[in-house]
Motif scaffolding. Sequence first.
Motif, PDB file in Angstrom:
ATOM      1  N   UNK A 216       0.873  -1.233  -0.072  1.00  0.00           N
ATOM      2  CA  UNK A 216       0.040  -0.096  -0.215  1.00  0.00           C
ATOM      3  C   UNK A 216       0.952   1.123  -0.038  1.00  0.00           C
ATOM      4  N   UNK A 217       1.918   1.124   0.767  1.00  0.00           N
ATOM      5  CA  UNK A 217       3.010   2.342   0.718  1.00  0.00           C
ATOM      6  C   UNK A 217       3.357   3.062  -0.716  1.00  0.00           C
ATOM      7  N   UNK A 218       3.399   1.923  -1.521  1.00  0.00           N
ATOM      8  CA  UNK A 218       4.051   2.314  -2.742  1.00  0.00           C
ATOM      9  C   UNK A 218       2.943   3.100  -3.540  1.00  0.00           C
ATOM     10  N   UNK A 222       3.120   7.531  -4.375  1.00  0.00           N
ATOM     11  CA  UNK A 222       2.703   8.125  -5.601  1.00  0.00           C
ATOM     12  C   UNK A 222       1.557   9.248  -5.215  1.00  0.00           C
ATOM     13  N   UNK A 231      -3.031   8.262 -12.721  1.00  0.00           N
ATOM     14  CA  UNK A 231      -1.867   8.325 -13.131  1.00  0.00           C
ATOM     15  C   UNK A 231      -0.790   7.200 -12.302  1.00  0.00           C
ATOM     16  N   UNK A 232      -1.308   7.115 -10.828  1.00  0.00           N
ATOM     17  CA  UNK A 232      -0.492   6.135 -10.142  1.00  0.00           C
ATOM     18  C   UNK A 232      -0.900   4.791 -10.699  1.00  0.00           C
ATOM     19  N   UNK A 234      -1.548   4.126 -13.970  1.00  0.00           N
ATOM     20  CA  UNK A 234      -0.901   3.860 -15.121  1.00  0.00           C
ATOM     21  C   UNK A 234       0.704   3.880 -15.224  1.00  0.00           C
ATOM     22  N   UNK A 235       1.026   4.686 -14.137  1.00  0.00           N
ATOM     23  CA  UNK A 235       2.781   4.891 -14.334  1.00  0.00           C
ATOM     24  C   UNK A 235       3.368   4.073 -13.423  1.00  0.00           C
ATOM     25  N   UNK A 236       2.617   3.572 -11.991  1.00  0.00           N
ATOM     26  CA  UNK A 236       3.272   2.852 -11.331  1.00  0.00           C
ATOM     27  C   UNK A 236       2.710   1.478 -11.155  1.00  0.00           C
ATOM     28  N   UNK A 240       4.358  -2.196 -12.643  1.00  0.00           N
ATOM     29  CA  UNK A 240       4.717  -3.156 -11.732  1.00  0.00           C
ATOM     30  C   UNK A 240       4.249  -4.310 -11.864  1.00  0.00           C
ATOM     31  N   UNK A 336       9.465  -6.289  -9.377  1.00  0.00           N
ATOM     32  CA  UNK A 336       9.599  -5.448  -8.528  1.00  0.00           C
ATOM     33  C   UNK A 336       9.594  -5.804  -6.966  1.00  0.00           C
ATOM     34  N   UNK A 337      10.833  -5.790  -6.207  1.00  0.00           N
ATOM     35  CA  UNK A 337      10.493  -6.292  -4.750  1.00  0.00           C
ATOM     36  C   UNK A 337      10.591  -5.093  -3.674  1.00  0.00           C
ATOM     37  N   UNK A 338       9.580  -5.047  -2.979  1.00  0.00           N
ATOM     38  CA  UNK A 338       9.657  -4.178  -2.205  1.00  0.00           C
ATOM     39  C   UNK A 338       9.412  -4.890  -0.596  1.00  0.00           C
TER      40      UNK A 338
ATOM     41  N   UNK B 152       8.576   7.259   3.670  1.00  0.00           N
ATOM     42  CA  UNK B 152       7.649   6.189   4.328  1.00  0.00           C
ATOM     43  C   UNK B 152       8.596   5.449   5.128  1.00  0.00           C
ATOM     44  N   UNK B 155      11.644   1.877   2.255  1.00  0.00           N
ATOM     45  CA  UNK B 155      12.082   2.579   1.017  1.00  0.00           C
ATOM     46  C   UNK B 155      11.001   1.987  -0.231  1.00  0.00           C
ATOM     47  N   UNK B 156      10.458   2.716  -0.843  1.00  0.00           N
ATOM     48  CA  UNK B 156       9.635   2.558  -1.893  1.00  0.00           C
ATOM     49  C   UNK B 156       9.607   3.209  -3.227  1.00  0.00           C
ATOM     50  N   UNK B 158       9.831   3.742  -7.351  1.00  0.00           N
ATOM     51  CA  UNK B 158       8.899   3.120  -8.391  1.00  0.00           C
ATOM     52  C   UNK B 158       9.652   2.167  -9.184  1.00  0.00           C
ATOM     53  N   UNK B 159       9.146   1.080  -9.780  1.00  0.00           N
ATOM     54  CA  UNK B 159       9.859   0.207 -10.652  1.00  0.00           C
ATOM     55  C   UNK B 159      10.364   0.736 -11.961  1.00  0.00           C
ATOM     56  N   UNK B 160      10.860   1.780 -11.772  1.00  0.00           N
ATOM     57  CA  UNK B 160      11.547   2.536 -13.181  1.00  0.00           C
ATOM     58  C   UNK B 160      12.962   3.097 -12.748  1.00  0.00           C
ATOM     59  N   UNK B 168       9.375  11.493 -11.516  1.00  0.00           N
ATOM     60  CA  UNK B 168       7.917  11.216 -11.635  1.00  0.00           C
ATOM     61  C   UNK B 168       7.189  12.117 -11.137  1.00  0.00           C
ATOM     62  N   UNK B 173       0.491  14.256 -15.228  1.00  0.00           N
ATOM     63  CA  UNK B 173      -0.553  13.383 -15.202  1.00  0.00           C
ATOM     64  C   UNK B 173      -0.074  11.905 -15.721  1.00  0.00           C
ATOM     65  N   UNK B 174       1.028  11.581 -15.286  1.00  0.00           N
ATOM     66  CA  UNK B 174       1.609  10.087 -16.023  1.00  0.00           C
ATOM     67  C   UNK B 174       2.136  10.511 -17.417  1.00  0.00           C
ATOM     68  N   UNK B 209      15.087  -0.006  -8.063  1.00  0.00           N
ATOM     69  CA  UNK B 209      15.124  -1.111  -7.200  1.00  0.00           C
ATOM     70  C   UNK B 209      16.479  -2.043  -6.988  1.00  0.00           C
TER      71      UNK B 209
END
Lengths: 339, 314
Positions: A216-218, A222, A231-232, A234-236, A240, A336-338, B152, B155-156, B158-160, B168, B173-174, B209
């Motif tokens: 959830x924190x990912x 965003x 956009x979250x 679409x882009x994140x 993932x 992707x690993x969190x 947070x 650490x988070x 984004x996968x990019x 980002x 708007x993405x 990541x």
Amino acid sequence: MSIDVRTAAPGPRPGPGSDPTDPRPKPKPSMSAAAGISHETGWSVGDRVGLVAAWVCGISLCVVAASIVLFMAWKGIQFLHLDMLTTSPEASLDQSKTGGFLDPLVGTLLLTVIGIAFAVPTGVAIAVWLTEYGRPSGLARLVESGVEIVAGTPSIVLAIFGLLVFQQSFMGIFSFTAEGGAVFGRSFLTAGAMMALIALPLVIGSTREALNTIPRHVREASYALGKDKASTIRRVLLPSARSGIATGATLGMGRICGDTAIVVILLGASMQTTPESGFLGLFRGTGSTLTSYVYNNSPAGEGNAPDKAYAAAFVLLMIVILLNFVVSLIGKRNKPQWN
Amino acid sequence: MELKEDQPQNGSGPAADVPPLRRIVVESETVPIRVGDYAGPPDPNYGREPWQVGAGSEGEPVWVEERMRTEDLSIAYGDKRAVKDVTIEVNSGEVLALIGPSGCGKTTLLRSLNRLVELTPAAKRTGRIILDDQSVDDFDVTQLRSRVGMLFQQPNPFPMSIFDNVAYGLRERGSKKPRKKILEPIVVDALERAGLWDEVSSNLSHPALALSGGQQQRLCIARSLAVSPEVLLLDEPCSALDPISTSIIEDTIVELKSEVAIVIVTHNLQQAARIADRVAFMYLGDMVEQGAAGQVFGAPREERTQDYVGGGFG
């Protein structure tokens, strides 16, 4: 009967009681031996039988799988000639003139592409809605049961349902309409649409799983950067979940390749690809796939040419094994690993 | 204007090499300070960084600038009141630490400042939160969140790529626009301020990541800084990190406080003592005590504060 397990089964490690100076309490061999318990592992007779049964079942499955592949390879390679992959099937009483299965091979690929092209966008959209919105919860539960019903419906039932739907006159654009207005209902498009229903639950399932593993924190990270939900997603989130979506799509392709009932009922009985005239004629036309080719050429079908059935079945098996291999490759790619 | 002079207890932690500074603590209950308000007589240190205000300016006041404050803020999840009538201000130029036992409402308070708490359907808020004289409800929520950044526990990134992570928040708007060339100086600046530039300058296109946990967390700081926030909220940012990464992050936080108002939630009292200028102790949703770090840890006014900080600082 009283057996001293320490002498009956000497282990490499000295247990409690093996050293006379060991202050730990000595085991009571007479009681546990009577109960069928070995101090070596602590496994009862029942557990040991279960373990052996598990080994036997596991190995038998390997034997079955290996014999399918080996038998089909033996038969397939024996009857498969390269020109079968490049010639179209022909109707002839003479088996040497009935051609190969180029059309069914292309038909399989075409139908798979059509089915996946319908299933992936729809399935991803449903999975995103279920995991990221899912409100009202009653509607979400309804959608979930809908997915389960589609997943559980036998493909022959989907096929006959599809025929019912696509023979309606307003569905005429998807297939061939005869003089007098009767809609044929059978085409690559109509079969592909029903094939999409077969792949859909797999796409939804693995996309949902991938989205659910994103913490959830990912998402909140965003939002905390001033991004909205769209956009979250679409882009994140979708990037993932990419490997999950790909896994679902590939599993779905395997299922589409292997389905026979929908092809037999919704793709027409001709072995040759028969495009309609006009816009998207190929898609509105009929044809065959490797599954319907195998069915028709098997001793059960009209052709009764088992050699060609074996050859085509081998090719089909190779395609499906390749797809499974792709699935495991995608699974191994680093997702992707969190924490 | 009632000002109370306070001598902070410097000399603990990494702040020790920073010259001790004199600070004016403004009693928020009596004197709400507006942005740009000037606390005290003309300041010879105007324009200087807070840590430059020190030994040579003994007795001189310090620039205090309020960025945010809450007024009688209460937040309830259903029937459970997680935060009860909290009034607190967040100033630029200093680190405010929220301490207290688990479940005391400090994270809820933190998450309410950028309205992230509203994502929890059952959460209900009463009272006011002010950012630069304007209620946070008057802002578009996305605009508010780009002005009040957040870090947070985990650490988070984004996968990019590293670059795309920092860019980002700047992109609309993405979409991929604006182009990389325009964004590059901002990204580099953010990475430099987060103390990560030297380590990643040669591989900005590598996946974020693949970085270590500590680097990932500094990347998250850079990502927040890129959108030029006025306030940075940190929710136990070091709880998943090793001691060395923790100390690097703490140094980064101390360096950043001159430009961004920082609020940190921490369970680690030593950490609070090392980096915080002001400390607020919460217990069961109540704001029990707030004041200069040295005062809260050294001479707490409330018995409950004494009991809590006593364990580590008795």
